[in-house]
Design a protein around this motif. Structure first.
Motif, PDB file in Angstrom:
ATOM      1  N   LEU A  18       0.940  -0.690   0.263  1.00 54.18           N
ATOM      2  CA  LEU A  18      -0.144  -0.405   0.387  1.00 54.18           C
ATOM      3  C   LEU A  18       0.656   1.330   0.236  1.00 54.18           C
ATOM      4  N   ASN A  19       0.646   2.151  -0.432  1.00 55.85           N
ATOM      5  CA  ASN A  19       0.822   3.664  -0.768  1.00 55.85           C
ATOM      6  C   ASN A  19      -0.163   4.688  -0.801  1.00 55.85           C
ATOM      7  N   GLY A  20       0.629   6.042  -0.668  1.00 59.92           N
ATOM      8  CA  GLY A  20       0.026   7.407   0.424  1.00 59.92           C
ATOM      9  C   GLY A  20      -0.342   7.484   1.414  1.00 59.92           C
ATOM     10  N   LYS A  21      -2.114   7.758   1.130  1.00 65.51           N
ATOM     11  CA  LYS A  21      -1.742   7.624   2.772  1.00 65.51           C
ATOM     12  C   LYS A  21      -2.598   6.770   3.461  1.00 65.51           C
ATOM     13  N   ILE A  22      -2.080   6.116   4.713  1.00 65.68           N
ATOM     14  CA  ILE A  22      -2.497   4.981   5.066  1.00 65.68           C
ATOM     15  C   ILE A  22      -2.716   5.333   6.287  1.00 65.68           C
ATOM     16  N   GLU A  23      -3.489   4.738   7.094  1.00 66.43           N
ATOM     17  CA  GLU A  23      -4.151   4.390   8.635  1.00 66.43           C
ATOM     18  C   GLU A  23      -3.893   3.265   8.802  1.00 66.43           C
ATOM     19  N   VAL A  24      -3.043   3.081  10.346  1.00 65.37           N
ATOM     20  CA  VAL A  24      -3.083   1.981  11.177  1.00 65.37           C
ATOM     21  C   VAL A  24      -4.098   2.376  12.820  1.00 65.37           C
ATOM     22  N   ASP A  25      -4.058   1.004  12.783  1.00 64.67           N
ATOM     23  CA  ASP A  25      -5.031   1.008  14.133  1.00 64.67           C
ATOM     24  C   ASP A  25      -5.138  -0.371  14.597  1.00 64.67           C
ATOM     25  N   ILE A  50      -4.195  -2.223   8.775  1.00 62.55           N
ATOM     26  CA  ILE A  50      -3.920  -1.381   7.928  1.00 62.55           C
ATOM     27  C   ILE A  50      -4.720  -0.735   6.336  1.00 62.55           C
ATOM     28  N   MET A  51      -5.446   0.969   6.455  1.00 62.66           N
ATOM     29  CA  MET A  51      -5.900   1.080   5.826  1.00 62.66           C
ATOM     30  C   MET A  51      -5.361   2.349   5.348  1.00 62.66           C
ATOM     31  N   GLN A  52      -5.439   1.372   2.933  1.00 61.83           N
ATOM     32  CA  GLN A  52      -4.934   3.181   2.347  1.00 61.83           C
ATOM     33  C   GLN A  52      -6.121   3.817   2.623  1.00 61.83           C
ATOM     34  N   ARG A  53      -6.300   5.043   2.418  1.00 59.84           N
ATOM     35  CA  ARG A  53      -7.313   5.844   2.485  1.00 59.84           C
ATOM     36  C   ARG A  53      -8.055   4.916   0.526  1.00 59.84           C
ATOM     37  N   GLU A  54      -9.069   5.339   0.888  1.00 61.56           N
ATOM     38  CA  GLU A  54      -9.719   5.481  -0.424  1.00 61.56           C
ATOM     39  C   GLU A  54      -9.165   4.207  -1.429  1.00 61.56           C
ATOM     40  N   GLY A  55      -8.619   2.705  -0.760  1.00 64.44           N
ATOM     41  CA  GLY A  55      -8.089   2.117  -1.278  1.00 64.44           C
ATOM     42  C   GLY A  55      -8.298   0.524  -0.531  1.00 64.44           C
ATOM     43  N   GLU A  56      -7.256  -0.497  -0.508  1.00 67.30           N
ATOM     44  CA  GLU A  56      -7.342  -1.480   0.326  1.00 67.30           C
ATOM     45  C   GLU A  56      -7.019  -1.498   1.944  1.00 67.30           C
ATOM     46  N   VAL A  57      -7.731  -2.081   2.674  1.00 64.23           N
ATOM     47  CA  VAL A  57      -7.329  -3.174   4.130  1.00 64.23           C
ATOM     48  C   VAL A  57      -6.478  -4.296   3.805  1.00 64.23           C
ATOM     49  N   ARG A  58      -5.457  -4.280   5.204  1.00 66.13           N
ATOM     50  CA  ARG A  58      -5.275  -5.013   4.973  1.00 66.13           C
ATOM     51  C   ARG A  58      -5.246  -5.576   7.015  1.00 66.13           C
ATOM     52  N   THR A  59      -5.969  -6.840   7.522  1.00 67.42           N
ATOM     53  CA  THR A  59      -6.215  -7.133   8.357  1.00 67.42           C
ATOM     54  C   THR A  59      -5.423  -8.023   9.083  1.00 67.42           C
ATOM     55  N   THR A  60      -4.879  -8.252  10.644  1.00 65.74           N
ATOM     56  CA  THR A  60      -3.956  -9.780  11.018  1.00 65.74           C
ATOM     57  C   THR A  60      -4.316  -9.988  12.094  1.00 65.74           C
ATOM     58  N   ARG A  65       1.004  -5.614  21.329  1.00 65.70           N
ATOM     59  CA  ARG A  65       1.321  -4.568  20.436  1.00 65.70           C
ATOM     60  C   ARG A  65       2.419  -3.746  20.265  1.00 65.70           C
ATOM     61  N   HIS A  66       3.351  -4.803  20.100  1.00 63.55           N
ATOM     62  CA  HIS A  66       4.970  -4.068  20.866  1.00 63.55           C
ATOM     63  C   HIS A  66       5.182  -3.703  19.162  1.00 63.55           C
ATOM     64  N   ARG A  67       5.822  -2.871  19.550  1.00 59.22           N
ATOM     65  CA  ARG A  67       7.027  -2.193  18.230  1.00 59.22           C
ATOM     66  C   ARG A  67       7.865  -3.651  17.855  1.00 59.22           C
ATOM     67  N   ASN A  68       8.105  -4.327  18.296  1.00 60.87           N
ATOM     68  CA  ASN A  68       8.609  -5.175  17.035  1.00 60.87           C
ATOM     69  C   ASN A  68       7.604  -6.467  16.544  1.00 60.87           C
ATOM     70  N   THR A  69       6.495  -6.212  16.509  1.00 65.81           N
ATOM     71  CA  THR A  69       5.395  -6.905  15.816  1.00 65.81           C
ATOM     72  C   THR A  69       4.725  -6.658  15.500  1.00 65.81           C
ATOM     73  N   LEU A  70       4.476  -4.968  15.606  1.00 64.69           N
ATOM     74  CA  LEU A  70       3.967  -4.200  14.959  1.00 64.69           C
ATOM     75  C   LEU A  70       4.091  -3.570  13.399  1.00 64.69           C
ATOM     76  N   LEU A  71       5.463  -2.959  13.774  1.00 66.97           N
ATOM     77  CA  LEU A  71       6.274  -2.256  13.008  1.00 66.97           C
ATOM     78  C   LEU A  71       7.077  -3.612  11.558  1.00 66.97           C
ATOM     79  N   PRO A  72       7.395  -4.650  12.073  1.00 73.26           N
ATOM     80  CA  PRO A  72       7.445  -5.120  10.953  1.00 73.26           C
ATOM     81  C   PRO A  72       6.136  -5.973   9.820  1.00 73.26           C
ATOM     82  N   ILE A  73       5.056  -5.586  10.253  1.00 73.97           N
ATOM     83  CA  ILE A  73       3.989  -5.521   9.502  1.00 73.97           C
ATOM     84  C   ILE A  73       3.690  -5.031   8.617  1.00 73.97           C
ATOM     85  N   ILE A  74       3.594  -3.188   9.214  1.00 73.33           N
ATOM     86  CA  ILE A  74       3.755  -1.985   8.683  1.00 73.33           C
ATOM     87  C   ILE A  74       5.132  -2.351   7.074  1.00 73.33           C
ATOM     88  N   GLU A  75       5.669  -2.189   7.713  1.00 74.38           N
ATOM     89  CA  GLU A  75       6.613  -2.473   6.770  1.00 74.38           C
ATOM     90  C   GLU A  75       6.487  -3.206   6.035  1.00 74.38           C
TER      91      GLU A  75
END
Length: 174
Positions: A18-25, A50-60, A65-75
């Motif tokens: 995904l690229n552009g404007k992305i929302e994470v939660d 992870i959701m791209q505005r006006e685009g796709e979503v990915r959930t897992t 909710r630790h940094r070493n869990t979430l950041l690799p998924i974002i990358e």
């Protein structure tokens, strides 16, 4: 039920980043209706989106909710240089160091939007997902939750297509 799960497992994740404007939660799914609510409640499953505005979503499903869990998924799912919008959860503070533009809203100060910075799209997605699970399935166990997430992601990502059944068949037959 078995065939439904076979289909759900096949229509899973997309490959392109995904690229552009992305929302994470993150969100909690399941658990008892009574007792402690929110983070720390029993029998809840943590899901990261992870959701791209006006685009796709990915959930897992994630274990924490630790940094070493979430950041690799974002990358793995978001191109560097994209702008990521989040709430004030401290894990996201490192996004700038990983090549992303990061903006956040401060929900604890009742700030839901600050100009173009908001997480309303992913929050709305969580709301629709939870209503769908409750209304259609009543309860989904952690064991099968990822399959239901795959189905809901697929439905969202192809909501504007006329040939959804054909797209689903292609994915199933691969």
């Amino acid at each position: 039920w078995r065939i439904g799960h076979k289909i759900r497992s096949k229509i899973g994740k997309e490959k392109e980043k995904l690229n552009g404007k992305i929302e994470v939660d993150e969100a909690l799914i399941g658990g008892a209706a009574k007792g402690k609510r929110g983070w720390g409640a029993e029998n809840k499953t943590c899901v990261f989106g992870i959701m791209q505005r006006e685009g796709e979503v990915r959930t897992t499903i994630v274990d924490n909710r630790h940094r070493n869990t979430l950041l690799p998924i974002i990358e793995e799912n978001v191109l560097e240089g994209s702008t990521i919008y989040s709430d004030e959860f401290r894990v996201y503070n490192a996004l700038n160091l990983h090549g992303y533009n990061h903006e956040k809203v401060i929900h604890s100060n009742y700030q839901w939007a600050n100009g173009n910075c908001h997480t309303n799209s992913i929050e709305g997605y969580w709301s629709n997902l939870k209503k769908s699970i409750l209304g259609t399935h009543t309860f989904v166990s952690r064991k099968w939750l990822q399959n239901y997430l795959n189905e809901f992601d697929f439905r969202h990502n192809h909501r504007k297509e006329n040939n959804v059944f054909e797209i689903m068949l292609i994915k199933i037959l691969k």
